[in-house]
Enzyme design. Structure first.
Site, PDB file in Angstrom:
ATOM      1  CG  ASN A  14      -2.118  -0.937   1.017  1.00  0.00           C
ATOM      2  OD1 ASN A  14      -2.286  -1.550  -0.034  1.00  0.00           O
ATOM      3  ND2 ASN A  14      -2.930  -1.067   2.049  1.00  0.00           N
ATOM      4  NE  ARG A  62       0.175  -1.726  23.321  1.00  0.00           N
ATOM      5  CZ  ARG A  62       0.480  -2.492  22.274  1.00  0.00           C
ATOM      6  NH1 ARG A  62       0.819  -1.931  21.124  1.00  0.00           N
ATOM      7  NH2 ARG A  62       0.427  -3.806  22.366  1.00  0.00           N
ATOM      8  CG  HIS A 106     -10.523  -1.911   9.076  1.00  0.00           C
ATOM      9  ND1 HIS A 106      -9.659  -2.664   9.849  1.00  0.00           N
ATOM     10  CD2 HIS A 106     -11.723  -2.545   9.124  1.00  0.00           C
ATOM     11  CE1 HIS A 106     -10.317  -3.698  10.348  1.00  0.00           C
ATOM     12  NE2 HIS A 106     -11.562  -3.656   9.924  1.00  0.00           N
TER      13      HIS A 106
END
Length: 203
Positions: A14, A62, A106
């Site tokens: 992409n 994270r 998505h």
């Protein structure tokens, strides 16, 4: 012309498509850096094109890793950040720093089938149609404001691979259209919460 930072984790197909469109002038933007959470083919494509790259390997916690990623991105002073097959979730704090100029594609017609397995979940549900979406990333999982969508029919003989292969070109076209609309002022990211999603039904 928009300055883009793109984040990748894998093959970069992409990203490669977007790079071709920007360099051909069909999308009024310039990819100024490509980042990743690991070494990957997407980074190789960027390096071959002479685009600066960075790698921030994932570490726990994270929140600290996400802050480092945001620091790396902000150092380039981009107008827009595009998640292109980036397989890590940024912390809410990092998203808040970058959003609303933080986009993701998505492979489903959100809010249907969010999460990492949108194509597989659509097939498991036995739906006749799925789709592709471009959203502004928020602190949830594929819950941000929808900027563009398109429906895609599920064929009787589709498996996960064949369906995903037909979704990917639609994702790329939608992303190119959204970035162009942002560059030309047709989309104001600071007002997207009040916008009606751009939708296109199959012809």
């Amino acid at each position: 012309m928009l300055r883009l930072v793109v984040l990748v984790s894998g093959s970069g197909t992409n990203f490669s498509d977007l790079l071709e469109r920007t360099r051909a002038g069909s999308v009024p933007a310039e990819i100024i850096a490509v980042g990743a959470d690991r070494e990957c083919t997407g980074l190789d494509i960027a390096r071959a094109a002479g685009i600066p790259t960075f790698v921030e390997p994932f570490t726990s916690p994270r929140a600290e890793w996400s802050a480092r990623v945001a620091d790396r991105i902000e150092a380039f002073e981009p107008d827009l950040v595009v998640l292109s097959g980036f397989m890590r979730l940024l912390s809410p704090e990092a998203v808040a720093r970058l959003s609303p100029a933080l986009l993701n594609t998505h492979p489903a017609y959100l809010p249907e089938f969010p999460g990492a397995h949108g194509v597989r979940d659509a097939l498991a549900a036995g739906v006749a149609q799925t789709g592709a979406s471009v959203i502004v990333v928020d602190a949830g999982v594929d819950t941000g404001p929808i900027l563009a969508q398109e429906r895609i029919a599920v064929e009787d003989d589709d498996d996960e691979s064949s369906l995903h292969d037909r979704i990917k070109p639609v994702e790329r076209e939608l992303l190119a259209r959204v970035i162009t609309d942002i560059a030309e002022g047709a989309i104001d990211l600071h007002e997207v919460g009040a916008r009606t999603p751009k939708t296109q039904e199959p012809s």
